[in-house]
Write a protein that holds these residues in place. Structure first.
Motif, PDB file in Angstrom:
ATOM      1  N   VAL A  60      -4.930  -4.482 -21.617  1.00 15.24           N
ATOM      2  CA  VAL A  60      -5.664  -4.422 -20.338  1.00 15.24           C
ATOM      3  C   VAL A  60      -4.708  -4.627 -19.172  1.00 15.24           C
ATOM      4  N   PHE A  61      -3.834  -5.628 -19.312  1.00 14.03           N
ATOM      5  CA  PHE A  61      -2.861  -5.926 -18.261  1.00 14.03           C
ATOM      6  C   PHE A  61      -1.949  -4.721 -18.014  1.00 14.03           C
ATOM      7  N   GLN A  62      -1.493  -4.109 -19.134  1.00 11.42           N
ATOM      8  CA  GLN A  62      -0.582  -2.972 -19.013  1.00 11.42           C
ATOM      9  C   GLN A  62      -1.274  -1.786 -18.340  1.00 11.42           C
ATOM     10  N   ARG A  63      -2.543  -1.573 -18.685  1.00 10.91           N
ATOM     11  CA  ARG A  63      -3.284  -0.477 -18.072  1.00 10.91           C
ATOM     12  C   ARG A  63      -3.464  -0.713 -16.577  1.00 10.91           C
ATOM     13  N   ARG A  64      -3.790  -1.952 -16.245  1.00  9.20           N
ATOM     14  CA  ARG A  64      -3.956  -2.270 -14.821  1.00  9.20           C
ATOM     15  C   ARG A  64      -2.639  -2.126 -14.063  1.00  9.20           C
ATOM     16  N   LYS A  65      -1.567  -2.565 -14.720  1.00  6.92           N
ATOM     17  CA  LYS A  65      -0.243  -2.451 -14.114  1.00  6.92           C
ATOM     18  C   LYS A  65       0.106  -0.990 -13.886  1.00  6.92           C
ATOM     19  N   ASN A  66      -0.151  -0.166 -14.921  1.00 13.88           N
ATOM     20  CA  ASN A  66       0.136   1.264 -14.800  1.00 13.88           C
ATOM     21  C   ASN A  66      -0.705   1.907 -13.700  1.00 13.88           C
ATOM     22  N   LYS A  67      -1.988   1.481 -13.620  1.00  7.65           N
ATOM     23  CA  LYS A  67      -2.867   2.021 -12.583  1.00  7.65           C
ATOM     24  C   LYS A  67      -2.374   1.632 -11.195  1.00  7.65           C
ATOM     25  N   LEU A  68      -1.940   0.372 -11.082  1.00  7.39           N
ATOM     26  CA  LEU A  68      -1.412  -0.079  -9.786  1.00  7.39           C
ATOM     27  C   LEU A  68      -0.172   0.711  -9.398  1.00  7.39           C
ATOM     28  N   LEU A  69       0.697   0.982 -10.384  1.00  2.83           N
ATOM     29  CA  LEU A  69       1.906   1.758 -10.119  1.00  2.83           C
ATOM     30  C   LEU A  69       1.558   3.180  -9.699  1.00  2.83           C
ATOM     31  N   ILE A  70       0.573   3.762 -10.387  1.00  2.00           N
ATOM     32  CA  ILE A  70       0.138   5.121 -10.052  1.00  2.00           C
ATOM     33  C   ILE A  70      -0.476   5.151  -8.656  1.00  2.00           C
ATOM     34  N   ASP A  71      -1.344   4.147  -8.377  1.00  2.00           N
ATOM     35  CA  ASP A  71      -1.973   4.064  -7.058  1.00  2.00           C
ATOM     36  C   ASP A  71      -0.918   3.896  -5.972  1.00  2.00           C
ATOM     37  N   LYS A  72       0.102   3.080  -6.273  1.00  2.00           N
ATOM     38  CA  LYS A  72       1.176   2.845  -5.304  1.00  2.00           C
ATOM     39  C   LYS A  72       1.955   4.127  -5.043  1.00  2.00           C
ATOM     40  N   GLN A  73       2.229   4.859  -6.127  1.00  2.00           N
ATOM     41  CA  GLN A  73       2.946   6.128  -5.977  1.00  2.00           C
ATOM     42  C   GLN A  73       2.117   7.134  -5.192  1.00  2.00           C
ATOM     43  N   GLU A  74       0.802   7.176  -5.480  1.00  2.00           N
ATOM     44  CA  GLU A  74      -0.082   8.087  -4.763  1.00  2.00           C
ATOM     45  C   GLU A  74      -0.152   7.725  -3.282  1.00  2.00           C
ATOM     46  N   ALA A  75      -0.223   6.402  -3.006  1.00  2.00           N
ATOM     47  CA  ALA A  75      -0.268   5.945  -1.620  1.00  2.00           C
ATOM     48  C   ALA A  75       1.022   6.313  -0.885  1.00  2.00           C
ATOM     49  N   LYS A  76       2.156   6.176  -1.595  1.00  2.00           N
ATOM     50  CA  LYS A  76       3.448   6.535  -0.993  1.00  2.00           C
ATOM     51  C   LYS A  76       3.507   8.028  -0.699  1.00  2.00           C
ATOM     52  N   LYS A  77       3.024   8.853  -1.660  1.00  2.00           N
ATOM     53  CA  LYS A  77       3.009  10.304  -1.454  1.00  2.00           C
ATOM     54  C   LYS A  77       2.119  10.663  -0.264  1.00  2.00           C
ATOM     55  N   LYS A  78       0.950  10.008  -0.192  1.00  2.00           N
ATOM     56  CA  LYS A  78       0.023  10.263   0.909  1.00  2.00           C
ATOM     57  C   LYS A  78       0.651   9.878   2.242  1.00  2.00           C
ATOM     58  N   TYR A  79       1.341   8.738   2.241  1.00  2.00           N
ATOM     59  CA  TYR A  79       1.993   8.261   3.459  1.00  2.00           C
ATOM     60  C   TYR A  79       3.073   9.240   3.910  1.00  2.00           C
ATOM     61  N   GLU A  80       3.936   9.654   2.976  1.00  2.00           N
ATOM     62  CA  GLU A  80       5.018  10.583   3.312  1.00  2.00           C
ATOM     63  C   GLU A  80       4.454  11.929   3.766  1.00  2.00           C
ATOM     64  N   LYS A  81       3.385  12.387   3.112  1.00  2.00           N
ATOM     65  CA  LYS A  81       2.742  13.643   3.511  1.00  2.00           C
ATOM     66  C   LYS A  81       2.188  13.523   4.923  1.00  2.00           C
ATOM     67  N   GLU A  82       1.573  12.373   5.232  1.00  2.00           N
ATOM     68  CA  GLU A  82       1.007  12.154   6.560  1.00  2.00           C
ATOM     69  C   GLU A  82       2.103  12.129   7.621  1.00  2.00           C
ATOM     70  N   ILE A  83       3.246  11.516   7.287  1.00  2.00           N
ATOM     71  CA  ILE A  83       4.371  11.477   8.223  1.00  2.00           C
ATOM     72  C   ILE A  83       4.835  12.898   8.534  1.00  2.00           C
ATOM     73  N   ILE A  84       4.986  13.709   7.495  1.00  2.00           N
ATOM     74  CA  ILE A  84       5.439  15.095   7.683  1.00  2.00           C
ATOM     75  C   ILE A  84       4.431  15.880   8.524  1.00  2.00           C
ATOM     76  N   GLU A  85       3.140  15.739   8.193  1.00  2.00           N
ATOM     77  CA  GLU A  85       2.105  16.446   8.947  1.00  2.00           C
ATOM     78  C   GLU A  85       2.091  15.984  10.402  1.00  2.00           C
ATOM     79  N   THR A  86       2.292  14.680  10.606  1.00  2.00           N
ATOM     80  CA  THR A  86       2.311  14.146  11.969  1.00  2.00           C
ATOM     81  C   THR A  86       3.486  14.701  12.755  1.00  2.00           C
ATOM     82  N   GLN A  87       4.663  14.768  12.126  1.00  2.00           N
ATOM     83  CA  GLN A  87       5.837  15.326  12.789  1.00  2.00           C
ATOM     84  C   GLN A  87       5.612  16.790  13.155  1.00  2.00           C
ATOM     85  N   ILE A  88       4.962  17.534  12.252  1.00  2.00           N
ATOM     86  CA  ILE A  88       4.665  18.939  12.528  1.00  2.00           C
ATOM     87  C   ILE A  88       3.713  19.056  13.718  1.00  2.00           C
ATOM     88  N   GLU A  89       2.690  18.193  13.755  1.00  2.00           N
ATOM     89  CA  GLU A  89       1.734  18.222  14.860  1.00  2.00           C
ATOM     90  C   GLU A  89       2.416  17.885  16.177  1.00  2.00           C
TER      91      GLU A  89
END
Length: 250
Positions: free
Chosen positions: A30-59
């Motif tokens: 359970v701990f490992q699954r939660r850890k993996n989910k947190l890592l995935i969520d963190k990576q997704e959040a980072k991708k979303k953040y970087e995508k937003e930065i790029i879109e903002t710069q374009i705008e």
């Protein structure tokens, strides 16, 4: 078949050990699954953040190009046309006037060149970007704009500065296009652990209790603010203007 007391103890101990091991395995899984989910969520959040930065710069780049186009046509173009007419009618009496027109054209061109520079978009410094933006509004007579800086300036995350600048750009755009305002003031207040930004106009305003604040523009502002852990708040009343408050925590 009767079990001796020692055998019972061994059996119970074995069962407890097995259950203990199973519990630890389940807990670890359970701990490992939660850890993996947190890592995935963190990576997704980072991708979303970087995508937003790029879109903002374009705008920002697109908005800058639009501004350059308008300024070339509405400001520098008119100054150069005036200079041409003055030169065609040149006389000793109007040489000073001609020189003043040409000097103003050069000043406006230098100001415009700062916006054209790619470094302006890629390495925005919030205070400087706001100063240039409000100066442009004044040059083109869009609105009477003023920037006030309070407190000791603090260096902020450059990417966060891009997000904040774009949020304010959206507010400025709405002010100039829709509010019928004549004045716009931005207050940049630096504190020890936060920056408080207030942008306010004296336009027509609206009733926040009746008008939905969930439009696309407002949602964009809220979404972007949440990416940098900033808080945004709109205040407005009919015929009393609109205020945008941003609290950014360092």
């Amino acid at each position: 078949m009767e079990f001796e007391e020692g055998q019972v103890i061994v059996l119970i101990s074995t069962i407890l050990v097995v259950f203990g091991v199973l519990f630890i395995v389940v807990l670890f899984t359970v701990f490992q699954r939660r850890k993996n989910k947190l890592l995935i969520d963190k990576q997704e959040a980072k991708k979303k953040y970087e995508k937003e930065i790029i879109e903002t710069q374009i705008e920002i780049r697109e908005e800058t190009l639009r501004n350059i186009s308008w300024e070339l046509h509405d400001n520098i173009g008119q100054l150069l046309t005036l200079a041409k007419i003055q030169i065609q009618q040149a006389s000793p009496e109007n040489m000073e006037e001609i020189s003043e027109t040409i000097s103003k054209s050069l000043t406006e061109t230098r100001a415009l060149s700062k916006l054209i520079n790619p470094e302006f978009i890629n390495n925005i410094k919030l205070k400087e970007a706001l100063r240039l933006e409000l100066e442009r509004f004044n040059r083109l007579n869009y609105i009477e704009a003023k920037l006030t800086v309070l407190g000791e300036e603090t260096e902020i995350n450059q990417k966060h500065g891009i997000i904040i600048f774009r949020i304010l750009q959206e507010f400025f755009s709405n002010t100039i296009k829709h509010s019928k305002a004549t004045n716009l003031e931005v207050i940049l207040k630096f504190k020890e652990k936060k920056i408080k930004i207030t942008a306010q106009d004296n336009g027509v305003g609206f009733d926040v209790t009746k008008k939905s604040l969930n439009g696309i523009g407002i949602q964009n502002i809220k979404t972007r603010a949440s990416l940098i852990n900033a808080l945004v708040k709109f205040e407005s009343k009919p015929n009393e203007g609109t205020t945008l408050k941003i609290n950014y925590y360092l």
